[in-house]
Design an enzyme around this catalytic site. Structure first.
Site, PDB file in Angstrom:
ATOM      1  N   CYS A   1     -13.604  -7.093   5.676  1.00 19.94           N
ATOM      2  CA  CYS A   1     -12.795  -7.369   6.883  1.00 19.94           C
ATOM      3  C   CYS A   1     -13.433  -6.849   8.051  1.00 19.94           C
ATOM      4  O   CYS A   1     -14.263  -6.271   8.146  1.00 19.94           O
ATOM      5  CB  CYS A   1     -11.667  -6.282   6.509  1.00 19.94           C
ATOM      6  SG  CYS A   1     -10.505  -6.716   5.204  1.00 19.94           S
TER       7      CYS A   1
ATOM      8  N   HIS B   1     -10.311 -11.347   7.591  1.00 20.15           N
ATOM      9  CA  HIS B   1     -11.095 -10.956   6.324  1.00 20.15           C
ATOM     10  C   HIS B   1     -12.125 -12.079   6.363  1.00 20.15           C
ATOM     11  O   HIS B   1     -11.613 -13.317   6.343  1.00 20.15           O
ATOM     12  CB  HIS B   1     -10.539 -11.249   4.883  1.00 20.15           C
ATOM     13  CG  HIS B   1     -11.441 -10.780   3.815  1.00 20.15           C
ATOM     14  ND1 HIS B   1     -11.617  -9.465   3.708  1.00 20.15           N
ATOM     15  CD2 HIS B   1     -12.334 -11.730   3.217  1.00 20.15           C
ATOM     16  CE1 HIS B   1     -12.640  -9.223   2.612  1.00 20.15           C
ATOM     17  NE2 HIS B   1     -12.964 -10.607   2.475  1.00 20.15           N
ATOM     18  N   CYS B   2     -13.495 -12.204   6.580  1.00 25.07           N
ATOM     19  CA  CYS B   2     -14.438 -12.896   6.976  1.00 25.07           C
ATOM     20  C   CYS B   2     -15.325 -13.279   5.658  1.00 25.07           C
ATOM     21  O   CYS B   2     -15.957 -12.409   5.115  1.00 25.07           O
ATOM     22  CB  CYS B   2     -15.423 -12.371   7.839  1.00 25.07           C
ATOM     23  SG  CYS B   2     -16.681 -13.564   8.277  1.00 25.07           S
TER      24      CYS B   2
ATOM     25  N   CYS C   1      -4.458  -6.434   4.203  1.00 26.58           N
ATOM     26  CA  CYS C   1      -5.669  -7.321   3.809  1.00 26.58           C
ATOM     27  C   CYS C   1      -5.282  -7.750   2.165  1.00 26.58           C
ATOM     28  O   CYS C   1      -5.640  -6.901   1.546  1.00 26.58           O
ATOM     29  CB  CYS C   1      -7.278  -7.071   4.023  1.00 26.58           C
ATOM     30  SG  CYS C   1      -8.192  -8.436   3.637  1.00 26.58           S
ATOM     31  N   SER C   2      -5.003  -9.106   2.169  1.00 26.27           N
ATOM     32  CA  SER C   2      -4.903  -9.440   0.683  1.00 26.27           C
ATOM     33  C   SER C   2      -6.135  -9.524  -0.193  1.00 26.27           C
ATOM     34  O   SER C   2      -5.940  -9.366  -1.368  1.00 26.27           O
ATOM     35  CB  SER C   2      -3.859 -10.633   0.497  1.00 26.27           C
ATOM     36  OG  SER C   2      -4.672 -11.675   1.239  1.00 26.27           O
TER      37      SER C   2
ATOM     38  N   LYS D   1       2.347   2.138   8.589  1.00 25.30           N
ATOM     39  CA  LYS D   1       1.201   1.226   9.280  1.00 25.30           C
ATOM     40  C   LYS D   1       1.203   1.660  10.828  1.00 25.30           C
ATOM     41  O   LYS D   1       2.107   1.139  11.587  1.00 25.30           O
ATOM     42  CB  LYS D   1       1.337  -0.135   9.223  1.00 25.30           C
ATOM     43  CG  LYS D   1       1.253  -0.747   7.795  1.00 25.30           C
ATOM     44  CD  LYS D   1       1.041  -2.311   7.389  1.00 25.30           C
ATOM     45  CE  LYS D   1       2.127  -3.133   8.516  1.00 25.30           C
ATOM     46  NZ  LYS D   1       2.131  -4.502   8.018  1.00 25.30           N
TER      47      LYS D   1
ATOM     48  N   HIS E   1      -2.898  -3.954   9.599  1.00 26.46           N
ATOM     49  CA  HIS E   1      -2.339  -5.009   8.636  1.00 26.46           C
ATOM     50  C   HIS E   1      -3.106  -4.729   7.464  1.00 26.46           C
ATOM     51  O   HIS E   1      -4.012  -4.377   7.121  1.00 26.46           O
ATOM     52  CB  HIS E   1      -2.741  -6.330   9.482  1.00 26.46           C
ATOM     53  CG  HIS E   1      -2.025  -6.755  10.728  1.00 26.46           C
ATOM     54  ND1 HIS E   1      -0.781  -6.874  10.837  1.00 26.46           N
ATOM     55  CD2 HIS E   1      -2.724  -6.453  11.988  1.00 26.46           C
ATOM     56  CE1 HIS E   1      -0.297  -7.120  12.194  1.00 26.46           C
ATOM     57  NE2 HIS E   1      -1.516  -6.695  12.715  1.00 26.46           N
TER      58      HIS E   1
ATOM     59  N   CYS F   1       0.786  -1.139  -0.058  1.00 21.74           N
ATOM     60  CA  CYS F   1       0.094   0.225  -0.082  1.00 21.74           C
ATOM     61  C   CYS F   1       0.878   1.322  -0.060  1.00 21.74           C
ATOM     62  O   CYS F   1       0.459   2.361  -0.089  1.00 21.74           O
ATOM     63  CB  CYS F   1      -1.009   0.027   1.424  1.00 21.74           C
ATOM     64  SG  CYS F   1      -2.175  -1.151   1.387  1.00 21.74           S
TER      65      CYS F   1
END
Length: 175
Positions: A62, A55-56, A42-43, A35, A40, A31
């Protein structure tokens, strides 16, 4: 759970010349942002998320700083719904035992067993998440097993997550 989980603000973008106020913060290689703690990448979403939990795939989003309360309510209400379904449906077992219902009785029994197993697994899952929320810990931090510097005590952790108005805690409203 709709809404953005909490992207790292544009002020954290790596600038040329470098901003000295962000010195010491790690930089995300994907990115190109500094940070903050607990952020973190998220791919799946392709960006850094503040207070990233995971990530659900069930909510296709996320679980982060802005969606953590809603996810917690979701995983709390789904087992509750399963218990209600099983509780109200259990009276139907007597009907199917007494009357010869054929396939309807078998289908109902299978549905009941699936809902009961699903509810039991999610009850364990929500218990685990309630424990992590009480300790102000994300799933990534739990898996890493490191010391948790963000724990401010159970009450203050819940106030941070759900807001100061206690009667709104079980409602899907912003804290």
């Amino acid at each position: 759970v709709h809404g953005h989980p909490g992207r790292v603000p544009d002020a954290y973008r790596v600038r040329d010349p470098p901003d000295p106020s962000y010195a010491g913060l790690p930089v995300c290689a994907k990115c190109n942002v500094h940070k903050p703690p607990r952020a973190h990448h998220c791919s799946v979403c392709g960006e850094c998320i503040l207070m990233f939990d995971h990530h659900c795939p069930w909510i296709n989003n996320c679980v982060g700083q802005h969606t953590r309360k809603y996810f917690s309510l979701f995983i709390g209400y789904v087992p509750l719904a399963a218990v209600c379904i099983c509780g109200t449906a259990s009276s139907r077992f007597t009907l199917f035992r007494n009357a010869s219902e054929g396939h309807a009785g078998v289908n109902f029994t299978l549905m009941y067993i699936i809902v009961a197993i699903f509810g039991a697994v999610l009850l364990i899952f929500s218990g685990m998440h309630l424990w992590m929320l009480s300790n102000n810990q994300t799933t990534l931090e739990q898996i890493a097993g490191t010391r948790n510097p963000f724990d401010r005590g159970c009450k203050d952790n819940w106030l941070e997550l759900c807001g100061p108005i206690v009667w709104q805690w079980p409602l899907p409203v912003a804290p």
